[in-house]
Write a protein that holds these residues in place. Structure first.
Motif, mmCIF file in Angstrom:
data_model
loop_
_atom_site.group_PDB
_atom_site.id
_atom_site.type_symbol
_atom_site.label_atom_id
_atom_site.label_comp_id
_atom_site.label_asym_id
_atom_site.label_seq_id
_atom_site.Cartn_x
_atom_site.Cartn_y
_atom_site.Cartn_z
ATOM 1 N N LEU A 282 0.846 -1.193 0.000
ATOM 2 C CA LEU A 282 0.000 0.000 0.000
ATOM 3 C C LEU A 282 0.878 1.238 0.000
ATOM 4 C CD1 LEU A 282 -2.691 -1.003 2.668
ATOM 5 C CD2 LEU A 282 -2.941 -1.048 0.178
ATOM 6 N N ALA A 283 0.490 2.230 -0.806
ATOM 7 C CA ALA A 283 1.247 3.470 -0.864
ATOM 8 C C ALA A 283 0.795 4.461 0.193
ATOM 9 C CB ALA A 283 1.102 4.096 -2.258
ATOM 10 N N LYS A 284 -0.253 4.097 0.935
ATOM 11 C CA LYS A 284 -0.759 4.981 1.988
ATOM 12 C C LYS A 284 -1.503 4.145 3.022
ATOM 13 C CE LYS A 284 -5.069 5.878 -0.522
ATOM 14 N NZ LYS A 284 -5.955 6.907 -1.123
ATOM 15 N N ASP A 285 -1.752 4.727 4.179
ATOM 16 C CA ASP A 285 -2.533 4.044 5.209
ATOM 17 C C ASP A 285 -3.986 3.909 4.736
ATOM 18 O OD1 ASP A 285 -0.257 4.137 6.705
ATOM 19 O OD2 ASP A 285 -0.906 5.817 7.967
ATOM 20 N N ILE A 286 -4.595 2.783 5.070
ATOM 21 C CA ILE A 286 -6.002 2.570 4.698
ATOM 22 C C ILE A 286 -6.783 2.109 5.922
ATOM 23 C CG2 ILE A 286 -7.581 1.080 3.409
ATOM 24 C CD1 ILE A 286 -5.779 1.196 1.067
ATOM 25 N N ASP A 287 -7.892 2.769 6.149
ATOM 26 C CA ASP A 287 -8.826 2.377 7.206
ATOM 27 C C ASP A 287 -10.227 2.494 6.605
ATOM 28 O OD1 ASP A 287 -10.226 1.789 9.449
ATOM 29 O OD2 ASP A 287 -9.391 3.404 10.691
ATOM 30 N N ASP A 288 -10.687 1.387 6.023
ATOM 31 C CA ASP A 288 -11.948 1.374 5.271
ATOM 32 C C ASP A 288 -13.023 0.654 6.087
ATOM 33 O OD1 ASP A 288 -14.049 0.952 3.459
ATOM 34 O OD2 ASP A 288 -12.679 0.897 1.752
ATOM 35 N N PRO A 564 -1.979 -4.214 -28.743
ATOM 36 C CA PRO A 564 -2.281 -2.785 -28.714
ATOM 37 C C PRO A 564 -1.950 -2.177 -27.355
ATOM 38 C CG PRO A 564 -4.282 -4.058 -28.453
ATOM 39 C CD PRO A 564 -3.198 -5.044 -28.765
ATOM 40 N N GLU A 565 -1.782 -0.881 -27.339
ATOM 41 C CA GLU A 565 -1.534 -0.181 -26.084
ATOM 42 C C GLU A 565 -2.819 -0.163 -25.250
ATOM 43 O OE1 GLU A 565 1.289 0.998 -24.854
ATOM 44 O OE2 GLU A 565 2.354 0.209 -26.605
ATOM 45 N N VAL A 566 -2.665 -0.372 -23.945
ATOM 46 C CA VAL A 566 -3.801 -0.330 -23.029
ATOM 47 C C VAL A 566 -3.534 0.724 -21.971
ATOM 48 C CG1 VAL A 566 -4.570 -2.705 -23.384
ATOM 49 C CG2 VAL A 566 -2.764 -2.238 -21.721
ATOM 50 N N ASP A 567 -4.614 1.176 -21.341
ATOM 51 C CA ASP A 567 -4.487 2.258 -20.361
ATOM 52 C C ASP A 567 -3.628 1.866 -19.165
ATOM 53 O OD1 ASP A 567 -6.041 3.900 -21.947
ATOM 54 O OD2 ASP A 567 -7.910 3.279 -20.980
ATOM 55 N N SER A 568 -3.753 0.625 -18.746
ATOM 56 C CA SER A 568 -2.957 0.167 -17.610
ATOM 57 C C SER A 568 -2.730 -1.332 -17.712
ATOM 58 C CB SER A 568 -3.659 0.479 -16.283
ATOM 59 O OG SER A 568 -4.868 -0.256 -16.176
ATOM 60 N N LYS A 569 -1.551 -1.736 -17.310
ATOM 61 C CA LYS A 569 -1.259 -3.162 -17.255
ATOM 62 C C LYS A 569 -0.106 -3.381 -16.293
ATOM 63 C CE LYS A 569 2.052 -3.511 -21.098
ATOM 64 N NZ LYS A 569 2.348 -4.174 -22.393
ATOM 65 N N THR A 570 -0.053 -4.596 -15.756
ATOM 66 C CA THR A 570 1.032 -4.974 -14.866
ATOM 67 C C THR A 570 1.279 -6.461 -15.042
ATOM 68 O OG1 THR A 570 1.826 -4.979 -12.569
ATOM 69 C CG2 THR A 570 -0.502 -5.491 -12.930
ATOM 70 N N THR A 571 2.458 -6.904 -14.694
ATOM 71 C CA THR A 571 2.780 -8.322 -14.802
ATOM 72 C C THR A 571 2.881 -8.940 -13.417
ATOM 73 O OG1 THR A 571 5.122 -7.707 -14.993
ATOM 74 C CG2 THR A 571 3.929 -8.180 -17.032
ATOM 75 N N ALA A 572 2.671 -10.251 -13.371
ATOM 76 C CA ALA A 572 2.548 -10.936 -12.085
ATOM 77 C C ALA A 572 3.838 -10.973 -11.287
ATOM 78 C CB ALA A 572 2.035 -12.362 -12.302
ATOM 79 N N ASP A 573 4.969 -10.711 -11.923
ATOM 80 C CA ASP A 573 6.239 -10.771 -11.198
ATOM 81 C C ASP A 573 6.567 -9.479 -10.468
ATOM 82 O OD1 ASP A 573 6.569 -9.532 -13.747
ATOM 83 O OD2 ASP A 573 8.742 -9.658 -13.488
ATOM 84 N N LYS A 574 5.785 -8.414 -10.726
ATOM 85 C CA LYS A 574 6.093 -7.117 -10.138
ATOM 86 C C LYS A 574 5.179 -6.784 -8.963
ATOM 87 C CE LYS A 574 7.860 -5.257 -14.506
ATOM 88 N NZ LYS A 574 7.648 -4.264 -15.583
ATOM 89 N N VAL A 575 5.759 -6.162 -7.957
ATOM 90 C CA VAL A 575 4.996 -5.718 -6.789
ATOM 91 C C VAL A 575 4.677 -4.237 -6.975
ATOM 92 C CG1 VAL A 575 4.965 -5.437 -4.297
ATOM 93 C CG2 VAL A 575 6.143 -7.399 -5.309
ATOM 94 N N THR A 576 3.396 -3.920 -7.085
ATOM 95 C CA THR A 576 2.976 -2.518 -7.213
ATOM 96 C C THR A 576 2.223 -2.110 -5.954
ATOM 97 O OG1 THR A 576 0.956 -3.230 -8.345
ATOM 98 C CG2 THR A 576 2.822 -2.628 -9.726
ATOM 99 N N CYS A 577 2.423 -0.882 -5.534
ATOM 100 C CA CYS A 577 1.779 -0.401 -4.317
ATOM 101 C C CYS A 577 0.501 0.375 -4.658
ATOM 102 C CB CYS A 577 2.728 0.495 -3.517
ATOM 103 S SG CYS A 577 4.210 -0.366 -2.939
ATOM 104 N N ALA A 578 -0.614 -0.070 -4.098
ATOM 105 C CA ALA A 578 -1.902 0.572 -4.361
ATOM 106 C C ALA A 578 -1.923 1.969 -3.781
ATOM 107 C CB ALA A 578 -3.026 -0.272 -3.764
ATOM 108 N N LYS A 579 -2.450 2.932 -4.557
ATOM 109 C CA LYS A 579 -2.491 4.335 -4.123
ATOM 110 C C LYS A 579 -3.907 4.741 -3.716
ATOM 111 C CE LYS A 579 1.272 5.543 -7.262
ATOM 112 N NZ LYS A 579 1.701 6.405 -8.400
#
Length: 579
Positions: A282-288, A564-579
């Motif tokens: 997570l890129a920030k604290d979350i309290d949902d 084709p180019e897409v608006d967003s994509k990620t691969t399973a080997d990468k760790v991305t932090c949710a914003k």
């Protein structure tokens, strides 16, 4: 025959010279009277090593006849009444000693044989137990009939909001029949080098087609379709089953899934528990308060209730909508993929058995995947994937222009079709280094290089080899009326259907072939150097056979090599932090 009868020292069986030492339990090398001895003094032979250095030594002497004899080992006695063996002969031939390694191998082999027999019986019972865990529903003819090992695989994974199981009372809509809230079309390439996980938003406005559906009593019922409704109503609404969601995906994308799987809230909790948790960021604290997710900024290992809260969160990330939640779900599935393929999971029999147990309980599958054997085969195909070549992306959409308050989305008519086509054409969304025959690719490309004839000089016969009925005539009209290929004719149906459109030509017709390929959008692989045939006027002509890939006159048949180019994509080997 003993050594005295042989008469040669080099004919002596070495085993005849080993004597059991009862104090050590080991055989030791001894020069017996049966072994001829040289009268010439020579160098002393080294003793065989003893296992026990403290064992009492054996002494040798000579009998009254002057022959060398083996002294009695202390503690070794003949039985009462047993005659003394003649001088120079042994009373018993020692058995050859098996090495310790061979003893271990024999013991292990015998034990393993027993274990395998027991495991076979237990394995049968366990497989039967796993089969009993599996819940399956009819695919109602909506799928292709099941995946094949030699073809690309399209698997539809559906997550529902149905409250099932203890502890799920606080999630989802009370009394929900279970809608298609999370939807991923997983495409695994034919060569298993790559895969694309295409998320379909639950709030996407679609047309749900009529759905023939098997009822609980075995009867058939056609559930009427509806237009301009949310995608998630393709399941649960009006008694629709997962096969109706499959039909909706086919209607939307043009891709027919081979199989489907349905998971509820419990699947997320039990699967993450089984693998010992997955790592998310997570890129920030979350309290949902809605999803019950409370995590600080940074990386966390989550499982059970926390994992479920993570994939349900949307208000606290991104723009607070379903598209933001999809990004969290893709991150979660990437983490799960990494954990499943890690050594810590694959090398742990306990984890694998637990996964088999919870997996068969957590998922509802279609009737083509209703056994542990079929699921195992599918798992083996999925296991060939490298996480770095598994791309997560989302169907291109835009906000629904008919709404003032934006709650739903509609298909992006410009960007979505190329994405669907790339998946149908088995094009990877990641750069994959494939082991291909370079010479073959170069040869195919070379066929398009060189001079071209004028369209009026192209002479071709057109056959229908698996294209829709009327395609040969349609192509003939298009070539003659719009492209100036006047020397063309409809030659009817081909002897056998073809998967791909081909153009066969003689060497001297290569310029004609290149011109026709340019007009029709044929790839170099579609051009087949061969021989010409005689047309209805009795002159040589090329042969164009329209295969199952033919999509209409004027539609290019060149398969794209780049997604084709897409608006967003990620691969399973990468760790991305949710914003």
């Amino acid at each position: 025959m003993d050594a005295q009868g042989r008469g040669r020292a080099d004919d002596i069986d070495p085993a005849d010279q080993w004597v059991l030492n009862p104090n050590t339990g080991e055989y030791e090398l001894r020069l017996t009277a049966s072994a001829p001895q040289s009268s010439v003094p020579g160098p002393r032979r080294p003793r065989a090593p003893r296992a026990d250095a403290d064992a009492p030594r054996e002494t040798a002497g000579r009998d009254t006849a002057g022959r060398e004899a083996t002294a009695q080992v202390p503690g070794q006695r003949r039985r009462r009444g047993e005659p003394e063996p003649p001088a120079g002969r042994r009373s018993r031939r020692p058995v050859k000693k098996k090495s310790k390694a061979k003893k271990v191998l024999l013991w292990t082999g015998g034990s393993m044989a027993f274990v395998l027999v027991v495991a076979s019986a237990a394995g049968y019972l366990y497989v039967k137990h796993l089969n009993d865990n599996i819940t399956s529903v009819s695919d109602d003819g909506a799928s292709t009939g099941g995946f094949s090992k030699d073809k690309a695989i399209n698997l539809l994974v559906i997550g529902t909001d149905k409250r099932t199981g203890k502890g799920n009372e606080g999630y989802g809509d009370a009394g929900s029949v279970g809608h298609a809230d999370t939807n991923i079309l997983l495409h695994i390439s034919k060569d298993r080098s790559n895969a694309t996980a295409l998320s379909i938003p639950r709030d996407l406005i679609v047309d749900v087609p009529d759905c023939p559906t098997e009822q609980a009593d075995g009867s058939q019922k056609v559930i009427p379709g509806t237009t301009d409704v949310r995608f998630n109503t393709s399941l649960g609404q009006d008694g629709r089953t997962a096969s109706c969601t499959v039909r909706t995906v086919t209607e939307l994308t043009g891709i027919t899934p081979d199989n489907f799987m349905v998971a509820d809230f419990n699947a997320v909790k039990t699967l993450t528990d089984a693998v010992g948790g997955v790592d998310v960021c997570l890129a920030k604290d979350i309290d949902d308060s809605d999803s019950h997710l409370k995590l600080s900024k940074g990386t966390h290992s989550i499982s059970g209730e926390t994992a479920l809260a993570f994939v349900r969160t949307r208000h606290s990330v991104g723009f607070g909508g379903d598209l933001s939640r999809i990004q969290l779900q893709q991150q979660f599935l990437s983490a799960l993929m990494r954990k499943l393929s890690s050594n810590s999971t694959l090398s742990s029999p306990g984890k694998l058995l637990k996964l088999a147990e919870v997996g068969t309980k957590a998922l509802t599958v279609d009737s083509q995947l209703d056994s542990i054997g079929k699921l195992k085969d599918l798992g083996l195909e999925l296991g060939k994937l490298n996480p770095k070549n598994l791309t997560f992306t989302t169907v291109p959409v835009i906000d629904n222009p008919a709404e003032k308050v934006k709650a739903t989305v509609v298909l992006n008519d410009t960007k979505a079709p190329p994405v669907f086509q790339a998946i149908k054409d088995d094009v990877s969304f990641t750069a994959v280094k494939k082991k291909q025959a370079r010479a073959s690719k170069d040869a195919a490309a070379a066929r398009l290089e060189g001079s071209k004839s004028e369209a009026s000089a192209v002479r071709v016969r057109i056959l229908n080899g698996g294209a829709p009925a009327g395609s040969a005539q349609e192509t003939l009209s298009w070539l003659q009326n719009q492209q100036g290929v006047l020397k063309s004719e409809n030659a009817g149906n081909a002897p056998a259907p073809l998967a791909r459109t081909t153009l066969e030509y003689a060497p001297d017709q290569a310029p004609q072939a290149r011109e026709l390929a340019s007009l029709m959008g044929l790839s170099g692989a579609a051009l087949k150097p061969g021989k010409s045939v005689t047309n209805s006027q009795g002159v040589p002509a090329m042969t164009l056979t329209l295969g199952k890939d033919f999509q209409g006159a004027g539609v290019s048949l060149t398969t794209p090599t780049k997604a084709p180019e897409v608006d967003s994509k990620t691969t399973a080997d990468k760790v991305t932090c949710a914003k």
